[in-house]
Design an enzyme around this catalytic site. Sequence first.
Site, mmCIF file in Angstrom:
data_model
loop_
_atom_site.group_PDB
_atom_site.id
_atom_site.type_symbol
_atom_site.label_atom_id
_atom_site.label_comp_id
_atom_site.label_asym_id
_atom_site.label_seq_id
_atom_site.Cartn_x
_atom_site.Cartn_y
_atom_site.Cartn_z
ATOM 1 N N HIS A 1 80.691 2.737 64.659
ATOM 2 C CA HIS A 1 81.935 2.097 65.092
ATOM 3 C C HIS A 1 83.163 2.810 64.536
ATOM 4 C CE1 HIS A 1 81.756 -0.291 61.208
ATOM 5 N NE2 HIS A 1 83.044 -0.030 61.268
ATOM 6 N N ASP B 1 74.548 0.933 64.662
ATOM 7 C CA ASP B 1 75.847 1.285 64.085
ATOM 8 C C ASP B 1 75.764 2.460 63.116
ATOM 9 O OD1 ASP B 1 78.532 1.216 63.691
ATOM 10 O OD2 ASP B 1 78.608 -0.750 62.749
ATOM 11 N N SER C 1 83.325 0.785 55.384
ATOM 12 C CA SER C 1 82.179 0.927 56.276
ATOM 13 C C SER C 1 81.657 2.355 56.233
ATOM 14 C CB SER C 1 82.597 0.592 57.709
ATOM 15 O OG SER C 1 82.874 -0.764 57.852
#
Length: 539
Positions: free
Chosen positions: A118, A149, A228
């Site tokens: 992402h 992801d 992330s």
Amino acid sequence: MEDSVQLDDDPVPLTDNLFPSTKEQLDLGDRVEADQLQRQPPLLQKRQLSNTTVHSLLEAETDPDAIESLELVLNSVVKVFCTSTPCNFYLPWQMKRQVTTTSSGFIIKNRWILSNAHAVSNQSSTRIRKHGDAKKYPARILHIAHECDLVIMTVDDDKFWNKLEPLTFSNDIPRLQESITIVGYPVGGDNLSVTKGVVSRVVMSTYSHSLEFLLTIQIDAATNPGNSGGPAIQGKYVVGMSFQGQSQAQSIGYIVPVSVIKHVLDDIELHNRYTAFPIMGFQYQPMENTSYREYLKLNDDQHGILVTLVEQACVLNKVLKEDDVITAIDNVPIADDGTIYFRRGERLNFRYLEKLKFVDDTVTFKIIRQGKELTLTSPLDNNPSLVPLHSHDKNPEYLIYAGIVFTILSRFYLYEWGRREWRQKAPTNLINIALYGELQELNQQIVIINQILVDDVNHGIYSDFGNSVLETVNGIKIKNIKHLAELIDKISNNEDNGYIRFEIENKKFIVISCKQAKQSEGRILKQNSIAQPRSENLR
């Protein structure tokens, strides 16, 4: 969980002591100074400690192995800078404005850099900076696994790889209440951040980026944008990767477990590409109710789940039937609530077994059908949903004919009404198809009339035809948008003076003159500043 989980928000920043692992050699004088200061009152110690002495005291009280492993992590974690250009699914011939984001990543084998998908979706430019360096190096995407992801990138410049060592993966999934160190670059500063949390839950849950149902580790650390893609560390080993947080709760973060990461790496090694996760295309309900069990003639020792529907396009349609009771998958017993044993004190949804396999692997079912026990085998596929759950890195397909804009129904199209609000704000007919539609055949798509661009050729056609499902063209049922383009070309080329009848849901239809449609095309495109009447794959 789909609407309550947010992406690109990862663990909390650490306190002032950002680098407890600094390794500096002290001479004898420094050691004497430190020893004397330790005997002084705390306030005086705080005033007189030099930076070198502070680090030496930390080293004296810290496990050398922990220092070494943390140093390795610090040198192997990178910051990712990405500029992306998202697609506009409501105006499919346009792009949205550029978005710039930052995230984290870390070095693994083969000069690969692992991060979150992402963080680089629809990327126009991706650059990577090492810890302690000022230069940002251009990065190149090698493999991307949107379902879980994950993305694998590399940097072609050899200078980037100086003094970088790959991190090593653990063989085990951490247990409840075990401590985990999270490293990355969250918002609030430009430097590396280190924080700690404990494992509070290991569960199958929905990945917000793709809506895929996979194993997840929940930790008790709040999450922030930017972290992330950073590694989750236990000792010297990576046990997962930060990837999403919980927007409706505090001190909750999620990491992709090492088993999911390894599955992707093994998939690439086996098939030379990422093939995604298999999907067992059937619906089920639990068998906890006594009446269900009696009706299906199950004894007290027989447990499992009841198959209520098998998707027609799924390969399992050849072996499973409605009202089958699945008691075990690959000899792993399934409880009446649809869970399986995971490890002591923990159970997981049976879908965990599905995600351990690769596409085209064989799965074995033990079932009860009309009171008889059977063992069935089948290959696995990964047929998509009738309405795609995600369209990352894919430009929307569209076709404009006589001002009528045809496009494909997808979740991303519905997200144009709001990522969180689409179920309340999007057209009800489209919502129902997205939630309950069943794939009947491979390559099937739901073609819709997005809107009608006003022109003389379509004068009098009602605007409420927008967001309606196209069913047939001149009586022929539409399979997908490519099929629609072929039919329009065939009819209009063979019958210049003919007509095309588009039948849509609720018995409504539109009739267009082929000759007038050809004459209007350039005029409509110019009036609406549209470069091409079709998406690239349909030209």
